[in-house]
Design an enzyme around this catalytic site. Structure first.
Site, PDB file in Angstrom:
ATOM      1  N   GLN A 152      55.531  21.992 -37.128  1.00  0.00           N
ATOM      2  CA  GLN A 152      56.212  22.899 -38.052  1.00  0.00           C
ATOM      3  C   GLN A 152      57.675  22.591 -38.356  1.00  0.00           C
ATOM      4  O   GLN A 152      58.115  22.680 -39.506  1.00  0.00           O
ATOM      5  CB  GLN A 152      56.125  24.352 -37.524  1.00  0.00           C
ATOM      6  CG  GLN A 152      56.729  25.347 -38.476  1.00  0.00           C
ATOM      7  CD  GLN A 152      56.684  26.795 -38.030  1.00  0.00           C
ATOM      8  OE1 GLN A 152      57.363  27.627 -38.582  1.00  0.00           O
ATOM      9  NE2 GLN A 152      55.882  27.131 -37.032  1.00  0.00           N
ATOM     10  N   GLY A 167      75.250  44.795 -36.247  1.00  0.00           N
ATOM     11  CA  GLY A 167      76.618  44.937 -36.760  1.00  0.00           C
ATOM     12  C   GLY A 167      77.263  46.197 -36.220  1.00  0.00           C
ATOM     13  O   GLY A 167      76.713  46.873 -35.351  1.00  0.00           O
ATOM     14  N   GLY A 168      78.405  46.540 -36.758  1.00  0.00           N
ATOM     15  CA  GLY A 168      79.132  47.709 -36.268  1.00  0.00           C
ATOM     16  C   GLY A 168      78.586  49.023 -36.814  1.00  0.00           C
ATOM     17  O   GLY A 168      79.016  50.097 -36.413  1.00  0.00           O
ATOM     18  N   GLU A 225      58.071  26.267 -30.439  1.00  0.00           N
ATOM     19  CA  GLU A 225      58.786  27.447 -30.954  1.00  0.00           C
ATOM     20  C   GLU A 225      59.290  28.420 -29.873  1.00  0.00           C
ATOM     21  O   GLU A 225      60.482  28.689 -29.761  1.00  0.00           O
ATOM     22  CB  GLU A 225      57.835  28.194 -31.912  1.00  0.00           C
ATOM     23  CG  GLU A 225      58.345  29.539 -32.390  1.00  0.00           C
ATOM     24  CD  GLU A 225      59.538  29.425 -33.317  1.00  0.00           C
ATOM     25  OE1 GLU A 225      59.496  28.606 -34.243  1.00  0.00           O
ATOM     26  OE2 GLU A 225      60.523  30.165 -33.109  1.00  0.00           O
ATOM     27  N   ARG A 227      60.065   3.922 -28.565  1.00  0.00           N
ATOM     28  CA  ARG A 227      58.865   3.269 -27.996  1.00  0.00           C
ATOM     29  C   ARG A 227      58.039   2.584 -29.076  1.00  0.00           C
ATOM     30  O   ARG A 227      57.361   1.595 -28.821  1.00  0.00           O
ATOM     31  CB  ARG A 227      57.999   4.293 -27.242  1.00  0.00           C
ATOM     32  CG  ARG A 227      58.598   4.735 -25.904  1.00  0.00           C
ATOM     33  CD  ARG A 227      57.597   5.496 -25.051  1.00  0.00           C
ATOM     34  NE  ARG A 227      57.307   6.813 -25.556  1.00  0.00           N
ATOM     35  CZ  ARG A 227      58.066   7.907 -25.353  1.00  0.00           C
ATOM     36  NH1 ARG A 227      59.168   7.812 -24.619  1.00  0.00           N
ATOM     37  NH2 ARG A 227      57.728   9.076 -25.859  1.00  0.00           N
ATOM     38  N   VAL A 274      59.226  20.409 -26.747  1.00  0.00           N
ATOM     39  CA  VAL A 274      59.542  21.825 -26.961  1.00  0.00           C
ATOM     40  C   VAL A 274      58.773  22.393 -28.151  1.00  0.00           C
ATOM     41  O   VAL A 274      58.648  21.743 -29.182  1.00  0.00           O
ATOM     42  CB  VAL A 274      61.071  21.989 -27.181  1.00  0.00           C
ATOM     43  CG1 VAL A 274      61.408  23.376 -27.677  1.00  0.00           C
ATOM     44  CG2 VAL A 274      61.818  21.715 -25.871  1.00  0.00           C
ATOM     45  N   LEU A 282      49.118   5.466 -41.494  1.00  0.00           N
ATOM     46  CA  LEU A 282      49.700   4.222 -40.991  1.00  0.00           C
ATOM     47  C   LEU A 282      49.752   4.267 -39.473  1.00  0.00           C
ATOM     48  O   LEU A 282      50.283   5.221 -38.899  1.00  0.00           O
ATOM     49  CB  LEU A 282      51.137   4.072 -41.543  1.00  0.00           C
ATOM     50  CG  LEU A 282      51.859   2.786 -41.185  1.00  0.00           C
ATOM     51  CD1 LEU A 282      51.264   1.604 -41.943  1.00  0.00           C
ATOM     52  CD2 LEU A 282      53.347   2.900 -41.521  1.00  0.00           C
ATOM     53  N   ASP A 312      61.347  26.699 -34.983  1.00  0.00           N
ATOM     54  CA  ASP A 312      60.773  25.619 -35.794  1.00  0.00           C
ATOM     55  C   ASP A 312      61.371  25.598 -37.198  1.00  0.00           C
ATOM     56  O   ASP A 312      62.106  24.692 -37.567  1.00  0.00           O
ATOM     57  CB  ASP A 312      59.254  25.796 -35.894  1.00  0.00           C
ATOM     58  CG  ASP A 312      58.534  25.325 -34.636  1.00  0.00           C
ATOM     59  OD1 ASP A 312      59.113  24.513 -33.895  1.00  0.00           O
ATOM     60  OD2 ASP A 312      57.406  25.764 -34.395  1.00  0.00           O
TER      61      ASP A 312
HETATM   62  N1  COA Z   1      51.014   5.757 -35.450  1.00  0.00           N
HETATM   63  C1  COA Z   1      50.979   5.484 -34.128  1.00  0.00           C
HETATM   64  N2  COA Z   1      51.403   6.319 -33.168  1.00  0.00           N
HETATM   65  C2  COA Z   1      51.899   7.513 -33.593  1.00  0.00           C
HETATM   66  C3  COA Z   1      51.967   7.873 -34.949  1.00  0.00           C
HETATM   67  C4  COA Z   1      51.501   6.923 -35.911  1.00  0.00           C
HETATM   68  N3  COA Z   1      51.518   7.158 -37.226  1.00  0.00           N
HETATM   69  N4  COA Z   1      52.484   9.104 -35.041  1.00  0.00           N
HETATM   70  C5  COA Z   1      52.735   9.510 -33.774  1.00  0.00           C
HETATM   71  N5  COA Z   1      52.380   8.561 -32.924  1.00  0.00           N
HETATM   72  C6  COA Z   1      52.494   8.596 -31.448  1.00  0.00           C
HETATM   73  C7  COA Z   1      53.916   8.704 -30.981  1.00  0.00           C
HETATM   74  O1  COA Z   1      54.569   7.467 -31.081  1.00  0.00           O
HETATM   75  C8  COA Z   1      53.708   9.177 -29.553  1.00  0.00           C
HETATM   76  O2  COA Z   1      53.385   8.056 -28.742  1.00  0.00           O
HETATM   77  P1  COA Z   1      54.113   7.788 -27.300  1.00  0.00           P
HETATM   78  O3  COA Z   1      53.857   9.007 -26.497  1.00  0.00           O
HETATM   79  O4  COA Z   1      53.403   6.587 -26.800  1.00  0.00           O
HETATM   80  O5  COA Z   1      55.542   7.568 -27.536  1.00  0.00           O
HETATM   81  C9  COA Z   1      52.439  10.018 -29.652  1.00  0.00           C
HETATM   82  O6  COA Z   1      51.902   9.750 -30.950  1.00  0.00           O
HETATM   83  C10 COA Z   1      52.631  11.501 -29.494  1.00  0.00           C
HETATM   84  O7  COA Z   1      53.770  11.942 -30.201  1.00  0.00           O
HETATM   85  P2  COA Z   1      54.560  13.213 -29.700  1.00  0.00           P
HETATM   86  O8  COA Z   1      55.670  13.513 -30.609  1.00  0.00           O
HETATM   87  O9  COA Z   1      54.878  13.037 -28.253  1.00  0.00           O
HETATM   88  O10 COA Z   1      53.434  14.344 -29.895  1.00  0.00           O
HETATM   89  P3  COA Z   1      52.939  15.445 -28.861  1.00  0.00           P
HETATM   90  O11 COA Z   1      51.797  16.103 -29.528  1.00  0.00           O
HETATM   91  O12 COA Z   1      52.698  14.910 -27.511  1.00  0.00           O
HETATM   92  O13 COA Z   1      54.181  16.475 -28.752  1.00  0.00           O
HETATM   93  C11 COA Z   1      55.813  17.962 -29.682  1.00  0.00           C
HETATM   94  C12 COA Z   1      54.413  17.364 -29.790  1.00  0.00           C
HETATM   95  C13 COA Z   1      56.051  18.814 -30.920  1.00  0.00           C
HETATM   96  C14 COA Z   1      55.925  18.840 -28.439  1.00  0.00           C
HETATM   97  C15 COA Z   1      56.853  16.834 -29.593  1.00  0.00           C
HETATM   98  O14 COA Z   1      56.677  15.979 -30.702  1.00  0.00           O
HETATM   99  C16 COA Z   1      58.287  17.332 -29.581  1.00  0.00           C
HETATM  100  O15 COA Z   1      58.785  17.818 -28.569  1.00  0.00           O
HETATM  101  N6  COA Z   1      59.001  17.186 -30.689  1.00  0.00           N
HETATM  102  C17 COA Z   1      60.383  17.546 -30.810  1.00  0.00           C
HETATM  103  C18 COA Z   1      60.585  19.022 -30.861  1.00  0.00           C
HETATM  104  C19 COA Z   1      59.823  19.676 -31.959  1.00  0.00           C
HETATM  105  O16 COA Z   1      59.936  19.357 -33.123  1.00  0.00           O
HETATM  106  N7  COA Z   1      59.053  20.694 -31.571  1.00  0.00           N
HETATM  107  C20 COA Z   1      58.463  21.625 -32.473  1.00  0.00           C
HETATM  108  C21 COA Z   1      57.291  21.173 -33.150  1.00  0.00           C
HETATM  109  S1  COA Z   1      56.853  22.442 -34.291  1.00  0.00           S
END
Ligand code: COA
Length: 416
Positions: free
Chosen positions: A17, A247-248, A139, A104, A137, A72, A168
């Site tokens: 989000q 507010g006040g 919401e 990474r 993290v 991609l 978010d």
């Molecule tokens: N091609 C290949 N790999 C991809 C890709 C693509 N097009 N898009 C994503 N990936 C991979 C990432 O590189 C990552 O790999 P890694 O763990 O080897 O580095 C993996 O997918 C997972 O990505 P990640 O962002 O860790 O997703 P998650 O589902 O584990 O975590 C969140 C989700 C939201 C918790 C995390 O992204 C986060 O903390 N984001 C920042 C805070 C945030 O925006 N939070 C609110 C979200 S509403």
């Protein structure tokens, strides 16, 4: 009509989000937003909270309008080459991966600058640098860590999260401002830069008045809080204040006609000092205008509960809309508690494009929230969210100048 961000190309690596809120706004303002998604998988929200079988969820569609979707695999060698080419062709890369994920993948800030020194890299993370910088993290974590939960709810209840997605969507809004200001600065310097917004920071920014109150506590009780009038001592931290106004000017949520059966038959009512006399007349208490116990805001602070009880016995005789109709001409600030059903059926919100009907090939017609920011020279037309990979071929050919043979080779490699 041209749009404010016409000609701007955004490489949108966002998901869930927070990031998508930001890039959707930029798309509404005219930017060409290319949403990059994992082949065969896509943004996780496409399949979260699904309500129509085999159709992208509302969670996804309502956050990804006006974008193009390119699949991609950025970890595949050919995929990396495609991504490098995209970085050279785009103005902004927006991402909200978990900390370190972009590095990474092999796309550190240094590498991105090598590829395109004009590139703006915009990131959302849960926390800024510090003890929690590596955390993933969502919401409600941000609402808790940003000071919202500890100051929301009732004093004698548990901390509460709010339905407004301040962690978010709130952070997405902050990032959009960061991106547009960085673009303005690039006009002068010719250089891109890194823009970051942490969810904790964004929530705290939106809870600014509560940090104000934290410091006021050092100088005495917070007299506009209900607990002051109730004689309850303040502790060390800004307390939860129920529906007290921030507010006040004291305010509360009060029952209106029909409250027994309608969970939203309520109004917000503010006892604005400047219109105290109007309030006294409206509620049938003209003797309070000059009364030695009620005449000034300071006198009233210690008896707000009694005052609001009296106002409520008046609001309970009116619908929330009647309260609005009576109080508005008298400059008494009130607000009906509107349900999502009422909002979705409100014609004036359709007229302004705030609520929009969208047609989607998989799910049919649905409602969404249109652009909340209105620019007189940018007409926002909300178009449906893309299907997964819907624009892959188009982007490879038009944006990246690959020919048909090259596109076939890219596909064979499993990169898209
Ligand atoms: N091609 C290949 N790999 C991809 C890709 C693509 N097009 N898009 C994503 N990936 C991979 C990432 O590189 C990552 O790999 P890694 O763990 O080897 O580095 C993996 O997918 C997972 O990505 P990640 O962002 O860790 O997703 P998650 O589902 O584990 O975590 C969140 C989700 C939201 C918790 C995390 O992204 C986060 O903390 N984001 C920042 C805070 C945030 O925006 N939070 C609110 C979200 S509403």
């Amino acid at each position: 009509m041209s749009k404010a961000l016409d000609g701007l190309r955004i490489l949108d690596f966002t998901h869930v989000q927070s990031g998508p809120t930001c890039t959707q706004l930029l798309a509404w303002m005219g930017a060409d937003v290319i949403k990059v998604e994992r082949p065969g998988v896509g943004d996780a929200t496409r399949q979260q909270l699904m309500d129509v079988e085999a159709a992208d969820s509302l969670y996804f569609t309502m956050l990804n309008h006006n974008k193009r979707s390119l699949t991609l695999n950025s970890k595949n060698e050919t995929g990396k080459e495609v991504l490098e080419r995209l970085i050279k062709k785009c103005d902004v890369l927006v991402e909200n991966f978990a900390p370190g994920a972009l590095d990474r993948m092999g796309f550190s800030w240094e590498r991105i600058q090598e590829l395109n020194p004009r590139m703006i890299l915009a990131s959302i993370k849960g926390f800024g640098p510090g003890p929690y910088e590596d955390c993933k993290v969502y919401e409600n974590v941000a609402q808790c860590a940003g000071g919202s939960a500890s100051t929301t709810g009732f004093r004698d209840g548990v901390p509460m999260v709010t339905g407004a997605q301040i962690g978010d969507s709130g952070t997405g809004l902050h990032l959009a401002l960061g991106i547009t200001t960085a673009l303005l600065q690039r006009e002068k310097t010719g250089r891109g830069q890194k823009v970051t917004a942490s969810m904790q920071d964004a929530v705290l920014n939106l809870c600014r008045v509560k940090l104000r109150d934290q410091q006021r506590l050092d100088h005495g009780p917070l007299k506009e809080y209900s607990q002051f009038g109730e004689g309850v001592e303040f502790g060390e931290a800004t307390p939860r204040a129920g529906n007290d106004s921030g507010g006040g000017q004291p305010g509360r949520i009060l029952k209106c006609k029909g409250w027994e059966t309608d969970p939203n038959a309520y109004t917000y009512f503010i006892t604005q000092a400047a219109v105290w006399k109007n309030i006294c007349d409206v509620i049938g208490k003209p003797e309070w205008k000059e009364h030695p116990d009620y005449a000034t805001p300071a006198l009233r602070l210690s008896q707000l509960n009694g005052i609001f009880d009296e106002i409520e016995s008046w609001t309970m005789t009116k619908t929330k809309y009647e309260v609005m109709d009576i109080c508005n001409p008298l400059n008494i600030p009130v607000g009906p508690i509107l349900s999502m059903k009422e909002i979705s059926e409100e014609p004036s919100l359709r007229d302004t494009g705030t609520i929009v009907d969208v047609e989607h090939p998989e799910r049919g017609n649905y409602l969404t929230v249109g652009c909340p920011i209105k620019l007189s020279d940018t007409d926002v037309e909300v178009t449906r969210s893309p299907l997964l990979g819907e624009h892959t071929d188009e982007i490879l050919a038009e944006v990246l100048d690959y020919n048909a043979d090259e596109i076939a080779t890219i596909k064979e490699s499993g990169a898209v």
